[in-house]
Write a protein that holds these residues in place. Structure first.
Motif, PDB file in Angstrom:
ATOM      1  N   TRP A 296       0.835  -1.205   0.000  1.00 11.71           N
ATOM      2  CA  TRP A 296       0.000   0.000   0.000  1.00 11.71           C
ATOM      3  C   TRP A 296       0.869   1.254   0.000  1.00 11.71           C
ATOM      4  O   TRP A 296       0.495   2.276  -0.587  1.00 11.71           O
ATOM      5  CB  TRP A 296      -0.956   0.010   1.189  1.00 11.71           C
ATOM      6  N   GLY A 297       2.019   1.205   0.629  1.00 11.99           N
ATOM      7  CA  GLY A 297       2.945   2.338   0.583  1.00 11.99           C
ATOM      8  C   GLY A 297       3.469   2.591  -0.815  1.00 11.99           C
ATOM      9  O   GLY A 297       3.590   3.745  -1.246  1.00 11.99           O
ATOM     10  N   ALA A 298       3.775   1.518  -1.532  1.00 11.44           N
ATOM     11  CA  ALA A 298       4.218   1.666  -2.919  1.00 11.44           C
ATOM     12  C   ALA A 298       3.100   2.256  -3.773  1.00 11.44           C
ATOM     13  O   ALA A 298       3.343   3.134  -4.609  1.00 11.44           O
ATOM     14  CB  ALA A 298       4.667   0.316  -3.472  1.00 11.44           C
ATOM     15  N   VAL A 299       1.880   1.798  -3.539  1.00  8.05           N
ATOM     16  CA  VAL A 299       0.725   2.344  -4.272  1.00  8.05           C
ATOM     17  C   VAL A 299       0.567   3.830  -3.966  1.00  8.05           C
ATOM     18  O   VAL A 299       0.372   4.656  -4.869  1.00  8.05           O
ATOM     19  CB  VAL A 299      -0.563   1.564  -3.927  1.00  8.05           C
ATOM     20  N   GLY A 300       0.674   4.190  -2.690  1.00 10.67           N
ATOM     21  CA  GLY A 300       0.528   5.586  -2.302  1.00 10.67           C
ATOM     22  C   GLY A 300       1.600   6.473  -2.908  1.00 10.67           C
ATOM     23  O   GLY A 300       1.324   7.593  -3.340  1.00 10.67           O
ATOM     24  N   SER A 301       2.829   5.979  -2.970  1.00  9.99           N
ATOM     25  CA  SER A 301       3.908   6.801  -3.515  1.00  9.99           C
ATOM     26  C   SER A 301       3.852   6.898  -5.034  1.00  9.99           C
ATOM     27  O   SER A 301       4.382   7.845  -5.610  1.00  9.99           O
ATOM     28  CB  SER A 301       5.268   6.264  -3.068  1.00  9.99           C
ATOM     29  N   LEU A 302       3.229   5.943  -5.681  1.00 12.01           N
ATOM     30  CA  LEU A 302       3.125   5.981  -7.144  1.00 12.01           C
ATOM     31  C   LEU A 302       1.851   6.663  -7.625  1.00 12.01           C
ATOM     32  O   LEU A 302       1.707   6.904  -8.826  1.00 12.01           O
ATOM     33  CB  LEU A 302       3.190   4.560  -7.712  1.00 12.01           C
ATOM     34  N   ALA A 303       0.938   6.991  -6.727  1.00 13.29           N
ATOM     35  CA  ALA A 303      -0.339   7.584  -7.134  1.00 13.29           C
ATOM     36  C   ALA A 303      -0.147   8.939  -7.810  1.00 13.29           C
ATOM     37  O   ALA A 303      -0.747   9.201  -8.861  1.00 13.29           O
ATOM     38  CB  ALA A 303      -1.268   7.710  -5.933  1.00 13.29           C
ATOM     39  N   LEU A 304       0.673   9.803  -7.241  1.00 12.28           N
ATOM     40  CA  LEU A 304       0.876  11.125  -7.827  1.00 12.28           C
ATOM     41  C   LEU A 304       1.572  11.052  -9.184  1.00 12.28           C
ATOM     42  O   LEU A 304       1.098  11.654 -10.145  1.00 12.28           O
ATOM     43  CB  LEU A 304       1.640  12.027  -6.856  1.00 12.28           C
ATOM     44  N   PRO A 305       2.687  10.301  -9.321  1.00 12.87           N
ATOM     45  CA  PRO A 305       3.288  10.199 -10.658  1.00 12.87           C
ATOM     46  C   PRO A 305       2.337   9.570 -11.677  1.00 12.87           C
ATOM     47  O   PRO A 305       2.307   9.995 -12.833  1.00 12.87           O
ATOM     48  CB  PRO A 305       4.514   9.313 -10.454  1.00 12.87           C
ATOM     49  N   ALA A 306       1.558   8.593 -11.250  1.00  8.62           N
ATOM     50  CA  ALA A 306       0.611   7.965 -12.178  1.00  8.62           C
ATOM     51  C   ALA A 306      -0.443   8.970 -12.633  1.00  8.62           C
ATOM     52  O   ALA A 306      -0.782   9.028 -13.824  1.00  8.62           O
ATOM     53  CB  ALA A 306      -0.053   6.762 -11.518  1.00  8.62           C
ATOM     54  N   ALA A 307      -0.950   9.760 -11.698  1.00  6.38           N
ATOM     55  CA  ALA A 307      -1.946  10.765 -12.071  1.00  6.38           C
ATOM     56  C   ALA A 307      -1.354  11.793 -13.030  1.00  6.38           C
ATOM     57  O   ALA A 307      -2.011  12.204 -13.992  1.00  6.38           O
ATOM     58  CB  ALA A 307      -2.475  11.460 -10.820  1.00  6.38           C
ATOM     59  N   LEU A 308      -0.109  12.185 -12.793  1.00  2.00           N
ATOM     60  CA  LEU A 308       0.539  13.142 -13.693  1.00  2.00           C
ATOM     61  C   LEU A 308       0.804  12.536 -15.064  1.00  2.00           C
ATOM     62  O   LEU A 308       0.708  13.220 -16.076  1.00  2.00           O
ATOM     63  CB  LEU A 308       1.837  13.658 -13.072  1.00  2.00           C
ATOM     64  N   MET A 309       1.142  11.241 -15.088  1.00  5.00           N
ATOM     65  CA  MET A 309       1.369  10.578 -16.375  1.00  5.00           C
ATOM     66  C   MET A 309       0.072  10.481 -17.161  1.00  5.00           C
ATOM     67  O   MET A 309       0.065  10.678 -18.379  1.00  5.00           O
ATOM     68  CB  MET A 309       1.985   9.200 -16.159  1.00  5.00           C
ATOM     69  N   VAL A 310      -1.008  10.180 -16.481  1.00  2.12           N
ATOM     70  CA  VAL A 310      -2.300  10.121 -17.167  1.00  2.12           C
ATOM     71  C   VAL A 310      -2.657  11.503 -17.689  1.00  2.12           C
ATOM     72  O   VAL A 310      -3.122  11.669 -18.814  1.00  2.12           O
ATOM     73  CB  VAL A 310      -3.394   9.578 -16.227  1.00  2.12           C
ATOM     74  N   ARG A 311      -2.413  12.509 -16.862  1.00  2.00           N
ATOM     75  CA  ARG A 311      -2.711  13.877 -17.291  1.00  2.00           C
ATOM     76  C   ARG A 311      -1.882  14.267 -18.517  1.00  2.00           C
ATOM     77  O   ARG A 311      -2.364  14.927 -19.417  1.00  2.00           O
ATOM     78  CB  ARG A 311      -2.424  14.853 -16.156  1.00  2.00           C
ATOM     79  N   ASP A 312      -0.640  13.868 -18.547  1.00  2.00           N
ATOM     80  CA  ASP A 312       0.250  14.264 -19.642  1.00  2.00           C
ATOM     81  C   ASP A 312       0.206  13.323 -20.839  1.00  2.00           C
ATOM     82  O   ASP A 312       1.054  13.420 -21.714  1.00  2.00           O
ATOM     83  CB  ASP A 312       1.689  14.354 -19.137  1.00  2.00           C
ATOM     84  N   ASP A 313      -0.713  12.411 -20.838  1.00  2.00           N
ATOM     85  CA  ASP A 313      -0.899  11.461 -21.930  1.00  2.00           C
ATOM     86  C   ASP A 313      -0.179  10.165 -21.586  1.00  2.00           C
ATOM     87  O   ASP A 313       1.037  10.046 -21.701  1.00  2.00           O
ATOM     88  CB  ASP A 313      -0.400  12.014 -23.258  1.00  2.00           C
ATOM     89  N   PHE A 314      -0.946   9.185 -21.163  1.00  2.00           N
ATOM     90  CA  PHE A 314      -0.391   7.925 -20.657  1.00  2.00           C
ATOM     91  C   PHE A 314       0.487   7.219 -21.682  1.00  2.00           C
ATOM     92  O   PHE A 314       1.478   6.607 -21.326  1.00  2.00           O
ATOM     93  CB  PHE A 314      -1.519   6.997 -20.211  1.00  2.00           C
ATOM     94  N   VAL A 315       0.175   7.315 -22.938  1.00  2.00           N
ATOM     95  CA  VAL A 315       0.974   6.625 -23.953  1.00  2.00           C
ATOM     96  C   VAL A 315       2.406   7.171 -23.968  1.00  2.00           C
ATOM     97  O   VAL A 315       3.366   6.427 -24.046  1.00  2.00           O
ATOM     98  CB  VAL A 315       0.314   6.759 -25.344  1.00  2.00           C
ATOM     99  N   ARG A 316       2.547   8.491 -23.839  1.00  2.00           N
ATOM    100  CA  ARG A 316       3.877   9.080 -23.795  1.00  2.00           C
ATOM    101  C   ARG A 316       4.502   8.941 -22.419  1.00  2.00           C
ATOM    102  O   ARG A 316       5.683   9.185 -22.249  1.00  2.00           O
ATOM    103  CB  ARG A 316       3.813  10.571 -24.118  1.00  2.00           C
ATOM    104  N   GLY A 317       3.739   8.564 -21.399  1.00  2.00           N
ATOM    105  CA  GLY A 317       4.240   8.478 -20.034  1.00  2.00           C
ATOM    106  C   GLY A 317       5.304   7.432 -19.833  1.00  2.00           C
ATOM    107  O   GLY A 317       6.162   7.574 -18.983  1.00  2.00           O
ATOM    108  N   VAL A 318       5.261   6.343 -20.610  1.00  2.00           N
ATOM    109  CA  VAL A 318       6.266   5.298 -20.468  1.00  2.00           C
ATOM    110  C   VAL A 318       7.600   5.774 -21.024  1.00  2.00           C
ATOM    111  O   VAL A 318       8.650   5.513 -20.466  1.00  2.00           O
ATOM    112  CB  VAL A 318       5.800   4.014 -21.176  1.00  2.00           C
ATOM    113  N   LEU A 319       7.584   6.478 -22.096  1.00  2.00           N
ATOM    114  CA  LEU A 319       8.803   7.051 -22.676  1.00  2.00           C
ATOM    115  C   LEU A 319       8.635   8.560 -22.730  1.00  2.00           C
ATOM    116  O   LEU A 319       7.874   9.066 -23.531  1.00  2.00           O
ATOM    117  CB  LEU A 319       9.044   6.518 -24.089  1.00  2.00           C
ATOM    118  N   ILE A 320       9.291   9.258 -21.853  1.00  2.00           N
ATOM    119  CA  ILE A 320       9.222  10.715 -21.855  1.00  2.00           C
ATOM    120  C   ILE A 320      10.486  11.238 -22.515  1.00  2.00           C
ATOM    121  O   ILE A 320      11.578  11.097 -21.987  1.00  2.00           O
ATOM    122  CB  ILE A 320       9.094  11.269 -20.431  1.00  2.00           C
ATOM    123  N   GLU A 321      10.327  11.805 -23.688  1.00  2.00           N
ATOM    124  CA  GLU A 321      11.441  12.343 -24.453  1.00  2.00           C
ATOM    125  C   GLU A 321      12.568  11.326 -24.613  1.00  2.00           C
ATOM    126  O   GLU A 321      13.738  11.632 -24.460  1.00  2.00           O
ATOM    127  CB  GLU A 321      11.956  13.625 -23.799  1.00  2.00           C
TER     128      GLU A 321
END
Length: 152
Positions: free
Chosen positions: A90-115
């Protein structure tokens, strides 16, 4: 009364995680950077406070999300009944929630490879940090629950 205790627990966890994440952010800021853009070319006192604040907020949000997820996911168990591995998850889930939300916001497809950079290693390190914070939080909570309130 019970809601106030829960709110105090969420806020306490958020503050604790923020204080733990701050030194990690400081170490990260002091590591040599290999970037094309030069955000670190400005004087240290201009960029460092924002960088430190970012890590403090990230730690606080991650700790708060962890506490809320744990509160709902494990509501039928006491502190002594919780498995450390499950709380770490649950701690890992909690710490990854914000980056995951930002990746979804910035387009999840590009989230795996950013630049062109893979982000799996930083995300794995963040998940490990969240899991370690969660296990430590559980240990502290168990210690205070076992010792009970101190007589005045």
């Amino acid at each position: 009364m019970k809601d106030m205790r829960r709110l105090r627990g969420v806020l306490g966890t958020a503050i604790t995680w923020a204080l733990i994440w701050l030194p990690i952010g400081v170490v990260t800021a002091l590591l040599p950077q290999r970037r094309v853009e030069c955000i670190y070319c400005a004087p240290f006192w201009e960029w460092f406070p924002r960088f430190a604040l970012m890590w403090i907020l990230w730690g606080a949000v991650s700790g708060g999300i962890f506490a809320i997820v744990l509160m709902f996911a494990e509501r039928r168990r006491s502190l002594l009944e919780l498995a450390t591995a499950r709380v770490a998850l649950w701690g890992a889930v909690g710490s990854l929630a914000l980056p995951a939300a930002l990746m979804v916001r910035d387009d999840f497809v590009r989230g795996v490879l950013i630049e062109g950079r893979l982000v799996f290693l930083p995300l794995a390190l963040i998940a490990a940090l969240g899991a370690a914070c969660a296990a430590g939080t559980l240990r502290i909570a168990r210690r205070s629950a076992v010792s009970g309130p101190r007589p005045s």
